[in-house]
Design an enzyme around this catalytic site. Structure first.
Site, PDB file in Angstrom:
ATOM      1  N   GLU A 182      -2.294   8.074  -4.140  1.00 12.11           N
ATOM      2  CA  GLU A 182      -2.668   7.620  -5.495  1.00 12.11           C
ATOM      3  C   GLU A 182      -3.934   8.328  -5.946  1.00 12.11           C
ATOM      4  O   GLU A 182      -4.811   8.559  -5.121  1.00 12.11           O
ATOM      5  CB  GLU A 182      -2.965   6.112  -5.474  1.00 12.11           C
ATOM      6  CG  GLU A 182      -1.763   5.256  -5.335  1.00 12.11           C
ATOM      7  CD  GLU A 182      -2.139   3.781  -5.114  1.00 12.11           C
ATOM      8  OE1 GLU A 182      -3.292   3.394  -5.408  1.00 12.11           O
ATOM      9  OE2 GLU A 182      -1.290   3.045  -4.624  1.00 12.11           O
ATOM     10  N   HIS A 242      -0.815   0.483  -9.528  1.00 16.97           N
ATOM     11  CA  HIS A 242      -1.578  -0.348  -8.590  1.00 16.97           C
ATOM     12  C   HIS A 242      -2.347  -1.450  -9.330  1.00 16.97           C
ATOM     13  O   HIS A 242      -3.590  -1.510  -9.293  1.00 16.97           O
ATOM     14  CB  HIS A 242      -2.541   0.525  -7.765  1.00 16.97           C
ATOM     15  CG  HIS A 242      -2.958  -0.141  -6.479  1.00 16.97           C
ATOM     16  ND1 HIS A 242      -3.271   0.566  -5.333  1.00 16.97           N
ATOM     17  CD2 HIS A 242      -3.114  -1.448  -6.169  1.00 16.97           C
ATOM     18  CE1 HIS A 242      -3.611  -0.290  -4.371  1.00 16.97           C
ATOM     19  NE2 HIS A 242      -3.524  -1.514  -4.859  1.00 16.97           N
ATOM     20  N   ARG A 288       0.843  -1.192   0.000  1.00 16.07           N
ATOM     21  CA  ARG A 288       0.000   0.000   0.000  1.00 16.07           C
ATOM     22  C   ARG A 288       0.871   1.232   0.000  1.00 16.07           C
ATOM     23  O   ARG A 288       1.956   1.228   0.615  1.00 16.07           O
ATOM     24  CB  ARG A 288      -0.848   0.082   1.287  1.00 16.07           C
ATOM     25  CG  ARG A 288      -2.161  -0.590   1.248  1.00 16.07           C
ATOM     26  CD  ARG A 288      -3.135   0.040   0.255  1.00 16.07           C
ATOM     27  NE  ARG A 288      -4.357  -0.717   0.245  1.00 16.07           N
ATOM     28  CZ  ARG A 288      -4.552  -1.835  -0.463  1.00 16.07           C
ATOM     29  NH1 ARG A 288      -3.619  -2.281  -1.273  1.00 16.07           N
ATOM     30  NH2 ARG A 288      -5.696  -2.478  -0.391  1.00 16.07           N
TER      31      ARG A 288
HETATM   32  C1  GLV Z   1      -5.211  -4.372  -3.809  1.00 12.36           C
HETATM   33  O1  GLV Z   1      -4.424  -3.537  -3.533  1.00 12.36           O
HETATM   34  C2  GLV Z   1      -5.879  -5.210  -2.850  1.00 12.36           C
HETATM   35  O2  GLV Z   1      -5.778  -4.959  -1.640  1.00 12.36           O
HETATM   36  O3  GLV Z   1      -6.566  -6.152  -3.279  1.00 12.36           O
END
Ligand code: GLV
Length: 338
Positions: A269, A287, A240
């Site tokens: 983001e 991401h 993250r």
């Molecule tokens: C993506 O970042 C997730 O947590 O699935």
């Protein structure tokens, strides 16, 4: 027939999968990606019995204050730092995530980033596309071999373990740090050794971050942690934004305190720290670690399964597979639809 519960799907997904809800629910799917304001989000939640949402929907006490009919929030991700679980639980609203179905796909992508950063794939491609390729010097574009180097993993949940298992093909010893050491059979299967965080930072040639974002993990990697790492080390963040202090990382990369980084996630983001964008020794992606055909379809199916099961339908009726706050289930009395 009683009114069917209303389900809101906050982002376009896979219509053939979401259509499974149609028999029992009145479903509204957003046709495009929209960044809802907190007030818009609150209005959507207030008007539905269940919501399938993504990470950009940040749901806390304010967003659910008027959501009197909302029973379930099904997150389309494994991480759920976008949800205030305590607030949802206090309001008697269940929450679910998409645990496990994306583990292998995220692990594959982690290796794509790791190898890409080690062998400078992004920078080389930019150079080629810019028309710079007239000749390639024998001593140019040299990268790092991974074979035999030490892989470090911060966060050894199921994704971390899937990353570790792949290391055996590269002959890499694996070290990890976690809240607690894994049971010995899993350590053996992953060929991984528990170390403290300082040991992890000092010994890793490649350091992969797979921890959830919690208040304790905010800026778990900042200036002082980067200073402990090898100057030849490569940092990979698929966890993250916010776990790494992006400004500190950009400064460390610019100074050569570590050799390279690969990042799929960022603080704030979709904005990316401009100092990172200016560097050639960092591989950046938007991401997408779980974005394989199979994983994204499986995530959608799991969110749908959670909704179905919560409202008493389908093979898991009454037992939604990935509920995050099961205490709510004990008190909830979801209506079983005819
Ligand atoms: C993506 O970042 C997730 O947590 O699935």
């Amino acid at each position: 027939m009683a009114d069917r519960p209303k389900v809101w799907v906050s982002r376009p997904t896979f219509p053939d999968i979401v259509a499974r809800l149609d028999e029992h629910f009145e479903v509204t799917s957003e046709p495009e990606e929209i960044k809802f304001s907190p007030a818009e989000l609150a209005a959507k939640l207030a008007d539905h019995d269940a919501a399938i949402v993504g990470l950009k929907e940040r749901i806390g006490a304010a967003e659910i204050a008027g959501a009197k009919r909302l029973r379930l929030v099904a997150n389309l991700s494994v991480g759920y730092d976008n949800l205030d679980l305590a607030a949802l639980t206090a309001a008697g609203i269940a929450a679910s995530n998409t645990a496990d179905v994306l583990n292998e796909s995220v692990a594959d992508y982690t290796w794509a980033l790791l190898l890409g950063a080690a062998r400078r794939v992004g920078a080389a491609e930019r150079w080629l596309r810019a028309g710079e390729w007239k000749a390639t010097k024998f001593t140019e574009w040299l990268g790092m071999d991974v074979r035999g180097r030490t892989l470090g993993i911060l966060g050894m949940g199921r994704i971390g373990q899937a990353v570790a298992r792949r290391a055996s093909g590269f002959g890499m010893p694996v070290i990890y740090h976690n809240r607690s050491a894994l049971p010995e059979p899993i350590e053996r299967e992953c060929n991984a050794r528990y170390v403290d965080k300082q040991g992890l930072l000092r010994e890793s040639d490649f350091l992969v971050l797979v921890v959830p974002l919690t208040p304790e993990n905010h800026h778990a990697i900042g200036t002082s942690e980067l200073a402990l790492m090898k100057r030849t080390a490569v940092l990979v963040n698929v966890a993250r934004g916010g776990i790494v202090d992006d400004a500190a990382l950009a400064a460390a990369l610019a100074r050569g305190d570590i050799a390279a980084a690969a990042l799929d996630v960022f603080e704030g983001e979709p904005n990316v720290h401009p100092a990172l964008l200016a560097l050639d020794n960092v591989l950046l992606s938007p991401h997408i670690a779980s974005a394989s055909h199979d994983a994204r379809r499986a995530m959608t199916a799991l969110a749908v399964d959670n909704v179905m099961a919560f409202f008493g339908h389908g093979p898991h009726a009454g037992r939604p597979p990935t509920i995050l706050n099961p205490t709510v289930l004990a008190t909830a009395n979801p209506p079983t639809q005819p």
